[in-house]
Design a protein around this motif. Sequence first.
Motif, PDB file in Angstrom:
ATOM      1  N   HIS A 225       6.729  -4.079  -9.343  1.00 19.90           N
ATOM      2  CA  HIS A 225       7.136  -5.460  -9.590  1.00 19.90           C
ATOM      3  C   HIS A 225       7.407  -5.746 -11.077  1.00 19.90           C
ATOM      4  CE1 HIS A 225       7.277  -9.786  -9.403  1.00 19.90           C
ATOM      5  NE2 HIS A 225       6.252  -9.861 -10.234  1.00 19.90           N
TER       6      HIS A 225
ATOM      7  N   THR B 169      -3.437 -17.932  -8.321  1.00 20.59           N
ATOM      8  CA  THR B 169      -2.257 -18.639  -7.795  1.00 20.59           C
ATOM      9  C   THR B 169      -2.271 -18.819  -6.274  1.00 20.59           C
ATOM     10  OG1 THR B 169      -0.845 -16.686  -7.359  1.00 20.59           O
ATOM     11  CG2 THR B 169      -0.841 -17.554  -9.601  1.00 20.59           C
TER      12      THR B 169
ATOM     13  N   HIS C 221       5.910 -13.666 -16.808  1.00 17.81           N
ATOM     14  CA  HIS C 221       5.309 -14.927 -16.335  1.00 17.81           C
ATOM     15  C   HIS C 221       5.249 -15.922 -17.494  1.00 17.81           C
ATOM     16  CE1 HIS C 221       3.004 -12.702 -12.910  1.00 17.81           C
ATOM     17  NE2 HIS C 221       4.259 -12.948 -12.585  1.00 17.81           N
TER      18      HIS C 221
ATOM     19  N   ASP D 274       4.735  -7.863 -16.246  1.00 13.88           N
ATOM     20  CA  ASP D 274       4.682  -9.022 -15.347  1.00 13.88           C
ATOM     21  C   ASP D 274       4.073 -10.217 -16.104  1.00 13.88           C
ATOM     22  OD1 ASP D 274       5.080 -10.239 -12.899  1.00 13.88           O
ATOM     23  OD2 ASP D 274       3.237  -9.482 -11.992  1.00 13.88           O
TER      24      ASP D 274
ATOM     25  N   ASN E 254      -5.369   3.970  -2.197  1.00 15.54           N
ATOM     26  CA  ASN E 254      -5.669   4.598  -3.481  1.00 15.54           C
ATOM     27  C   ASN E 254      -6.954   4.012  -4.063  1.00 15.54           C
ATOM     28  OD1 ASN E 254      -5.069   6.041  -5.944  1.00 15.54           O
ATOM     29  ND2 ASN E 254      -4.309   4.117  -6.799  1.00 15.54           N
TER      30      ASN E 254
ATOM     31  N   VAL F 274       0.171 -18.099  -4.310  1.00 19.44           N
ATOM     32  CA  VAL F 274       1.419 -17.416  -3.991  1.00 19.44           C
ATOM     33  C   VAL F 274       1.105 -16.052  -3.380  1.00 19.44           C
ATOM     34  CG1 VAL F 274       3.538 -16.451  -4.983  1.00 19.44           C
ATOM     35  CG2 VAL F 274       2.582 -18.557  -5.921  1.00 19.44           C
ATOM     36  N   ALA F 275       1.855 -15.671  -2.358  1.00 20.98           N
ATOM     37  CA  ALA F 275       1.726 -14.338  -1.751  1.00 20.98           C
ATOM     38  C   ALA F 275       3.136 -13.805  -1.525  1.00 20.98           C
ATOM     39  CB  ALA F 275       0.966 -14.412  -0.435  1.00 20.98           C
ATOM     40  N   ILE F 276       3.449 -12.677  -2.158  1.00 23.48           N
ATOM     41  CA  ILE F 276       4.824 -12.166  -2.143  1.00 23.48           C
ATOM     42  C   ILE F 276       4.917 -10.932  -1.245  1.00 23.48           C
ATOM     43  CG2 ILE F 276       6.676 -11.230  -3.602  1.00 23.48           C
ATOM     44  CD1 ILE F 276       6.043 -13.985  -4.523  1.00 23.48           C
TER      45      ILE F 276
ATOM     46  N   SER G  19      -2.601 -13.138  -9.582  1.00 25.73           N
ATOM     47  CA  SER G  19      -2.681 -13.631  -8.199  1.00 25.73           C
ATOM     48  C   SER G  19      -4.055 -14.221  -7.873  1.00 25.73           C
ATOM     49  CB  SER G  19      -2.329 -12.484  -7.246  1.00 25.73           C
ATOM     50  OG  SER G  19      -2.380 -12.885  -5.915  1.00 25.73           O
TER      51      SER G  19
ATOM     52  N   HIS H 211     -12.802  -2.738 -14.508  1.00 25.72           N
ATOM     53  CA  HIS H 211     -11.889  -2.124 -13.538  1.00 25.72           C
ATOM     54  C   HIS H 211     -10.606  -1.615 -14.197  1.00 25.72           C
ATOM     55  CE1 HIS H 211     -14.635  -3.454 -10.629  1.00 25.72           C
ATOM     56  NE2 HIS H 211     -14.233  -4.707 -10.541  1.00 25.72           N
TER      57      HIS H 211
ATOM     58  N   HIS I  83      -9.614   2.137 -15.229  1.00 23.76           N
ATOM     59  CA  HIS I  83      -9.173   3.172 -14.296  1.00 23.76           C
ATOM     60  C   HIS I  83      -7.654   3.203 -14.126  1.00 23.76           C
ATOM     61  CE1 HIS I  83     -13.379   3.604 -13.282  1.00 23.76           C
ATOM     62  NE2 HIS I  83     -13.437   2.300 -13.174  1.00 23.76           N
TER      63      HIS I  83
ATOM     64  N   GLU J 168       3.208  -3.038  -2.901  1.00 22.27           N
ATOM     65  CA  GLU J 168       4.413  -3.833  -2.708  1.00 22.27           C
ATOM     66  C   GLU J 168       4.549  -4.096  -1.197  1.00 22.27           C
ATOM     67  OE1 GLU J 168       6.637  -4.780  -5.414  1.00 22.27           O
ATOM     68  OE2 GLU J 168       5.258  -3.861  -6.834  1.00 22.27           O
TER      69      GLU J 168
ATOM     70  N   THR K 218      -7.692  -5.788 -10.076  1.00 22.73           N
ATOM     71  CA  THR K 218      -7.927  -4.513 -10.746  1.00 22.73           C
ATOM     72  C   THR K 218      -6.758  -4.113 -11.634  1.00 22.73           C
ATOM     73  OG1 THR K 218      -7.006  -3.281  -8.900  1.00 22.73           O
ATOM     74  CG2 THR K 218      -9.392  -3.676  -8.850  1.00 22.73           C
ATOM     75  N   THR K 219      -5.659  -4.878 -11.590  1.00 19.52           N
ATOM     76  CA  THR K 219      -4.563  -4.681 -12.542  1.00 19.52           C
ATOM     77  C   THR K 219      -4.571  -5.875 -13.496  1.00 19.52           C
ATOM     78  OG1 THR K 219      -3.026  -5.862 -11.092  1.00 19.52           O
ATOM     79  CG2 THR K 219      -3.080  -3.469 -10.889  1.00 19.52           C
TER      80      THR K 219
HETATM   81  N1  LIG Z   1       0.763 -13.741  -6.065  1.00 14.16           N
HETATM   82  C1  LIG Z   1       1.330 -13.807  -7.216  1.00 14.16           C
HETATM   83  O1  LIG Z   1       1.212 -14.810  -7.891  1.00 14.16           O
HETATM   84  C2  LIG Z   1       2.120 -12.634  -7.708  1.00 14.16           C
HETATM   85  C3  LIG Z   1       2.661 -12.659  -8.983  1.00 14.16           C
HETATM   86  C4  LIG Z   1       3.357 -11.548  -9.415  1.00 14.16           C
HETATM   87  C5  LIG Z   1       3.513 -10.445  -8.595  1.00 14.16           C
HETATM   88  N2  LIG Z   1       3.000 -10.448  -7.332  1.00 14.16           N
HETATM   89  C6  LIG Z   1       3.137  -9.291  -6.428  1.00 14.16           C
HETATM   90  O2  LIG Z   1       2.070  -8.381  -6.690  1.00 14.16           O
HETATM   91  C7  LIG Z   1       2.503  -7.048  -6.379  1.00 14.16           C
HETATM   92  C8  LIG Z   1       2.270  -6.128  -7.560  1.00 14.16           C
HETATM   93  O3  LIG Z   1       0.908  -6.121  -7.896  1.00 14.16           O
HETATM   94  P1  LIG Z   1       0.324  -5.281  -9.128  1.00 14.16           P
HETATM   95  O4  LIG Z   1       1.339  -5.113 -10.172  1.00 14.16           O
HETATM   96  O5  LIG Z   1      -0.935  -5.955  -9.489  1.00 14.16           O
HETATM   97  O6  LIG Z   1       0.043  -3.834  -8.544  1.00 14.16           O
HETATM   98  P2  LIG Z   1      -0.290  -3.292  -7.083  1.00 14.16           P
HETATM   99  O7  LIG Z   1      -1.327  -4.083  -6.403  1.00 14.16           O
HETATM  100  O8  LIG Z   1       1.002  -3.120  -6.380  1.00 14.16           O
HETATM  101  O9  LIG Z   1      -0.899  -1.858  -7.442  1.00 14.16           O
HETATM  102  C9  LIG Z   1      -0.103  -0.888  -8.086  1.00 14.16           C
HETATM  103  C10 LIG Z   1      -0.757   0.490  -8.016  1.00 14.16           C
HETATM  104  O10 LIG Z   1      -1.823   0.547  -8.940  1.00 14.16           O
HETATM  105  C11 LIG Z   1      -3.012   1.022  -8.290  1.00 14.16           C
HETATM  106  N3  LIG Z   1      -4.144   0.395  -8.964  1.00 14.16           N
HETATM  107  C12 LIG Z   1      -4.437  -0.933  -9.003  1.00 14.16           C
HETATM  108  N4  LIG Z   1      -5.503  -1.146  -9.777  1.00 14.16           N
HETATM  109  C13 LIG Z   1      -5.930   0.057 -10.211  1.00 14.16           C
HETATM  110  C14 LIG Z   1      -6.997   0.484 -11.043  1.00 14.16           C
HETATM  111  N5  LIG Z   1      -7.842  -0.378 -11.617  1.00 14.16           N
HETATM  112  N6  LIG Z   1      -7.132   1.800 -11.267  1.00 14.16           N
HETATM  113  C15 LIG Z   1      -6.254   2.711 -10.728  1.00 14.16           C
HETATM  114  N7  LIG Z   1      -5.216   2.356  -9.961  1.00 14.16           N
HETATM  115  C16 LIG Z   1      -5.051   1.049  -9.706  1.00 14.16           C
HETATM  116  C17 LIG Z   1      -2.843   0.620  -6.842  1.00 14.16           C
HETATM  117  O11 LIG Z   1      -3.624   1.434  -5.988  1.00 14.16           O
HETATM  118  C18 LIG Z   1      -1.350   0.832  -6.658  1.00 14.16           C
HETATM  119  O12 LIG Z   1      -1.072   2.181  -6.372  1.00 14.16           O
HETATM  120  C19 LIG Z   1       3.962  -7.144  -6.013  1.00 14.16           C
HETATM  121  O13 LIG Z   1       4.107  -7.172  -4.601  1.00 14.16           O
HETATM  122  C20 LIG Z   1       4.373  -8.469  -6.614  1.00 14.16           C
HETATM  123  O14 LIG Z   1       5.505  -9.042  -5.978  1.00 14.16           O
HETATM  124  C21 LIG Z   1       2.298 -11.513  -6.896  1.00 14.16           C
END
Ligand SMILES: NC(=O)c1ccc[n+]([C@@H]2O[C@H](COP(=O)([O-])OP(=O)(O)OC[C@H]3O[C@@H](n4cnc5c(N)ncnc54)[C@H](O)[C@@H]3O)[C@@H](O)[C@H]2O)c1
Length: 457
Positions: A347, A185, A236, A232, A73, A187-189, A182, A217, A220, A103, A176-177
């Motif tokens: 998540h 950190t 946290h 989240d 995406n 950590v990789a889940i 992450s 970012h 979007h 995920e 981008t979220t």
């Molecule tokens: N490493 C860590 O410390 C840590 C902490 C918490 C969660 N996680 C893990 O991270 C994952 C969840 O990550 P997330 O919530 O950041 O989302 P994600 O990476 O799963 O993305 C979610 C959706 O949003 C879309 N998207 C992302 N950024 C965008 C943007 N700027 N514009 C348009 N669409 C966008 C992606 O393409 C995807 O379809 C889970 O697997 C969770 O377990 C990791």
Amino acid sequence: MQVLILIGYATVEPAKYVCGFKAPGLPASGKTTDYAFEMAVSNIRYGAGVTKEVGMDLQNMGAKNVCLMTDKNLSQLPPVQVVMDSLVKNGINFKVYDNVRVEPTDRSFMEAIEFAKKGAFDAYVAVGGGSTMDTCKAANLYASSPHSDFLDYVNAPIGKGKPVSVPLKPLIAVPTTSGTGSETTGVAIFDYEHLKVKTGIASRAIKPTLGLIDPLHTLHMPDRVVANSGFDVLCHALESYTALPYHMRSPCPSNPITRPAYQGSNPISDIWAIHALRIVAKYLKRAVRNPDDLEARSNMHLASAFAGIGFGNAGVHLCHGMSYPISGLVKTYKAKDYNVDHPLVPHGLSVVLTSPAVFSFTAQMSPERHLETAEILGADTHTARIPDAGPILADTLRKFLFDLDVDDGLASIGYSKADIPALVKGTLPQERVTKLAPRPQSEEDLSALFEASMKLY
Ligand SMILES: NC(=O)c1ccc[n+]([C@@H]2O[C@H](COP(=O)([O-])OP(=O)(O)OC[C@H]3O[C@@H](n4cnc5c(N)ncnc54)[C@H](O)[C@@H]3O)[C@@H](O)[C@H]2O)c1
Ligand SMILES: [Fe+2]
């Protein structure tokens, strides 16, 4: 350069026991508690448009062969384009891997690892949310340790939880979220498909070298991605602030390399957590409701990093521990605004749905902290009584979620009472986080928490 601070027991909040001594009150066979905590954080650079510097960073590192990771995406959206433009402009040779699973699972991690091994890259750039950043960390780790079995570094008891002693390649994370943190950190889940439960790899060694936090970012993101990733951040902050204090965690490591990344609440993480919570209280609703509100979306982007620094060292507890089977056992639920072809409980949603029940349960261990967070989230606590701290925070959270149109509990995402034994079973191996809950929990307690989370309003 990594920011590393190791703090011993003679600090502002002195731990009572020195490692090697049995903690008073523990049985003769009891383990000793820790006396120190460590703050490990990636370098981060924040600014609107800062992504354009990534090509220069890679050039400064001398990178000749770079792996750019993202999901399908995002590969069509401006954040990835901006990164590619910068790489091209600075003459960086790179290959794109856009097969990250939203995920991720052990299988999707292994596909990315295979790509990384074949590419023999000397640096990585991850552009995306937690799914992409986590996948990239794993790819970097196993490509740097090519003879390891996948489970070697996965958290015990599912994996062997071996400490990482190999050097990794530089990894630049471009979130981008506004959620996982992450980029800060170690950590990789991922979802371990065989057990239908999430687990992960947790080691300071896999932290990104640099996080480029560019709020442009976030403009979007569709509204549910803003909401769920914001939840989240909320959890946290709440979980790390209410986690078991670091000096009550056992065992005390005999070597600092085995001191866990998630160590329990501590005076430095507390500051990051509380600050992140204040930002969530002020800006999350605005960020969800108005895609053009750059101020709100920028602040949430920073809050994600603030909370990441806090929880990345203190840890999270029950909302996260219970969320892993909620995501892993997903049946048919398709999350609105997630452009993916598989059922998915995002998540942030999987974490926040149990939060009212969890904080009602934990409040008795640190009622003042629970009341303080309720007040930050908008509750009037002036006349509150200490024993009511749990219900007050739970009601405040319910109202917050209702205002943001969140599904009405686990029942509304496809679970029923009949699923509770499986949800409990999937929580039990999450000891790394559930043991950080301030209040120990039995299987009956976990069942009751899932049951109380079936319906929220
Ligand atoms: N490493 C860590 O410390 C840590 C902490 C918490 C969660 N996680 C893990 O991270 C994952 C969840 O990550 P997330 O919530 O950041 O989302 P994600 O990476 O799963 O993305 C979610 C959706 O949003 C879309 N998207 C992302 N950024 C965008 C943007 N700027 N514009 C348009 N669409 C966008 C992606 O393409 C995807 O379809 C889970 O697997 C969770 O377990 C990791
Ligand atoms: Fe999380």
